[in-house]
Each structure stands twice: as C-alpha cells, then as structure tokens.
Design a protein around this motif. Structure first.
Motif, mmCIF file in Angstrom:
data_model
loop_
_atom_site.group_PDB
_atom_site.id
_atom_site.type_symbol
_atom_site.label_atom_id
_atom_site.label_comp_id
_atom_site.label_asym_id
_atom_site.label_seq_id
_atom_site.Cartn_x
_atom_site.Cartn_y
_atom_site.Cartn_z
ATOM 1 N N VAL A 20 50.501 40.291 52.970
ATOM 2 C CA VAL A 20 49.358 39.514 52.485
ATOM 3 C C VAL A 20 48.841 40.109 51.179
ATOM 4 C CG1 VAL A 20 46.953 38.901 52.972
ATOM 5 C CG2 VAL A 20 48.692 38.575 54.719
ATOM 6 N N CYS A 21 48.742 41.431 51.106
ATOM 7 C CA CYS A 21 48.305 42.084 49.866
ATOM 8 C C CYS A 21 49.277 41.811 48.731
ATOM 9 C CB CYS A 21 48.155 43.588 50.077
ATOM 10 S SG CYS A 21 46.704 44.057 51.004
ATOM 11 N N ALA A 22 50.557 41.924 49.007
ATOM 12 C CA ALA A 22 51.568 41.685 47.969
ATOM 13 C C ALA A 22 51.553 40.230 47.504
ATOM 14 C CB ALA A 22 52.945 42.063 48.488
ATOM 15 N N ALA A 23 51.376 39.297 48.436
ATOM 16 C CA ALA A 23 51.343 37.880 48.066
ATOM 17 C C ALA A 23 50.111 37.545 47.240
ATOM 18 C CB ALA A 23 51.385 37.007 49.320
ATOM 19 N N SER A 24 48.962 38.121 47.601
ATOM 20 C CA SER A 24 47.765 37.827 46.819
ATOM 21 C C SER A 24 47.846 38.459 45.431
ATOM 22 C CB SER A 24 46.505 38.264 47.562
ATOM 23 O OG SER A 24 46.502 39.642 47.794
ATOM 24 N N PHE A 25 48.385 39.673 45.325
ATOM 25 C CA PHE A 25 48.549 40.280 44.011
ATOM 26 C C PHE A 25 49.601 39.530 43.196
ATOM 27 C CE2 PHE A 25 50.196 43.421 41.007
ATOM 28 C CZ PHE A 25 49.015 43.734 40.353
ATOM 29 N N GLY A 26 50.688 39.116 43.850
ATOM 30 C CA GLY A 26 51.703 38.326 43.159
ATOM 31 C C GLY A 26 51.158 36.985 42.686
ATOM 32 N N GLY A 27 50.317 36.361 43.483
ATOM 33 C CA GLY A 27 49.676 35.114 43.061
ATOM 34 C C GLY A 27 48.768 35.312 41.871
ATOM 35 N N TRP A 28 48.077 36.429 41.837
ATOM 36 C CA TRP A 28 47.197 36.746 40.711
ATOM 37 C C TRP A 28 48.015 36.932 39.426
ATOM 38 C CZ3 TRP A 28 42.688 36.333 38.803
ATOM 39 C CH2 TRP A 28 42.245 37.164 37.805
ATOM 40 N N VAL A 29 49.129 37.648 39.517
ATOM 41 C CA VAL A 29 49.992 37.853 38.349
ATOM 42 C C VAL A 29 50.604 36.517 37.922
ATOM 43 C CG1 VAL A 29 52.125 38.966 37.549
ATOM 44 C CG2 VAL A 29 50.461 40.260 38.886
ATOM 45 N N TRP A 30 51.026 35.707 38.884
ATOM 46 C CA TRP A 30 51.613 34.404 38.599
ATOM 47 C C TRP A 30 50.606 33.499 37.890
ATOM 48 C CZ3 TRP A 30 50.965 29.591 41.459
ATOM 49 C CH2 TRP A 30 51.912 28.611 41.115
ATOM 50 N N ALA A 54 37.614 35.210 42.712
ATOM 51 C CA ALA A 54 36.962 34.783 43.947
ATOM 52 C C ALA A 54 37.966 34.183 44.935
ATOM 53 C CB ALA A 54 35.865 33.767 43.637
ATOM 54 N N VAL A 55 39.096 33.705 44.432
ATOM 55 C CA VAL A 55 40.127 33.145 45.292
ATOM 56 C C VAL A 55 41.076 34.234 45.788
ATOM 57 C CG1 VAL A 55 42.101 31.559 45.343
ATOM 58 C CG2 VAL A 55 40.004 30.906 44.172
ATOM 59 N N PHE A 56 41.361 35.235 44.961
ATOM 60 C CA PHE A 56 42.386 36.219 45.298
ATOM 61 C C PHE A 56 41.848 37.481 45.975
ATOM 62 C CE2 PHE A 56 44.544 33.757 42.007
ATOM 63 C CZ PHE A 56 45.696 33.451 42.687
ATOM 64 N N ILE A 57 40.584 37.812 45.789
ATOM 65 C CA ILE A 57 40.037 39.028 46.388
ATOM 66 C C ILE A 57 39.920 38.933 47.918
ATOM 67 C CG2 ILE A 57 37.935 40.447 46.536
ATOM 68 C CD1 ILE A 57 39.540 41.164 44.140
ATOM 69 N N PRO A 58 39.406 37.836 48.515
ATOM 70 C CA PRO A 58 39.302 37.794 49.982
ATOM 71 C C PRO A 58 40.627 37.983 50.727
ATOM 72 C CG PRO A 58 37.881 36.133 49.047
ATOM 73 C CD PRO A 58 38.704 36.678 47.911
ATOM 74 N N PRO A 59 41.742 37.329 50.308
ATOM 75 C CA PRO A 59 42.988 37.613 51.026
ATOM 76 C C PRO A 59 43.467 39.046 50.828
ATOM 77 C CG PRO A 59 43.273 35.709 49.589
ATOM 78 C CD PRO A 59 41.921 36.227 49.365
ATOM 79 N N PHE A 60 43.195 39.620 49.655
ATOM 80 C CA PHE A 60 43.597 41.008 49.423
ATOM 81 C C PHE A 60 42.813 41.945 50.339
ATOM 82 C CE2 PHE A 60 43.792 45.051 47.202
ATOM 83 C CZ PHE A 60 45.147 45.128 46.933
ATOM 84 N N ILE A 61 41.529 41.695 50.504
ATOM 85 C CA ILE A 61 40.714 42.512 51.416
ATOM 86 C C ILE A 61 41.169 42.314 52.858
ATOM 87 C CG2 ILE A 61 38.387 42.818 52.348
ATOM 88 C CD1 ILE A 61 37.336 42.284 49.516
#
Length: 80
Positions: A20-30, A54-61
């Motif tokens: 989940v962390c990798a996907a949210s960080f990858g989505g942010w980079v994308w 605001a969209v990417f921080i909650p899944p990362f947490i």
C-alpha cells in the motif's frame, strides 16, 4: 498453532502495508510525471501541491500502520 497463525497474519499485514505504501508513493510519482507533459529535464516531486497530497497521504499512513501492526504481530508472536 496459535502463534504460527498469528505470525503468518503478521507477515501478511506487513507485506500488505508495504504494498500500500509503495502503491501510494508510486501513484504520487506517476501524478507528478503527468505534470511534466513536454519532457522536462527538471523532474521533481511537487510537495507543495496540497490538493494531491490530500489524496495520497491517507493511504500512505494506512499502509504504514498496517506494516507496523504486521511487524508488531510477528515480533510479539515469535518462537521463544
């Protein structure tokens, strides 16, 4: 038997949290890569964009909490 199941659950939570962390960080980079539509030479992550964060921080947490819960479950249910 119980310790083995809890340890297996811990590993599953740990892997799920990392994914989940990798996907949210990858989505942010994308998302930032799409902001650079004409082949930028100066690609960097735009941390000042609070609307996207605001969209990417909650899944990362949530992923971090899952990984911590998994690591704690593995650590506290290891063989003695």
């Amino acid at each position: 038997m119980r310790e083995a199941l809890l340890r297996l659950l811990g590993y599953a939570l740990l892997v799920l949290g990392i994914l989940v962390c990798a996907a949210s960080f990858g989505g942010w980079v994308w998302l930032n890569a799409y902001g650079c539509s004409t082949g930028c030479n100066d690609f960097r992550l735009r941390w000042e964009n609070s609307e996207a964060l605001a969209v990417f921080i909650p899944p990362f947490i949530a992923g971090s909490l899952l990984a911590l819960a998994g690591a704690g479950t593995v650590f506290f249910n290891r063989r003695k």
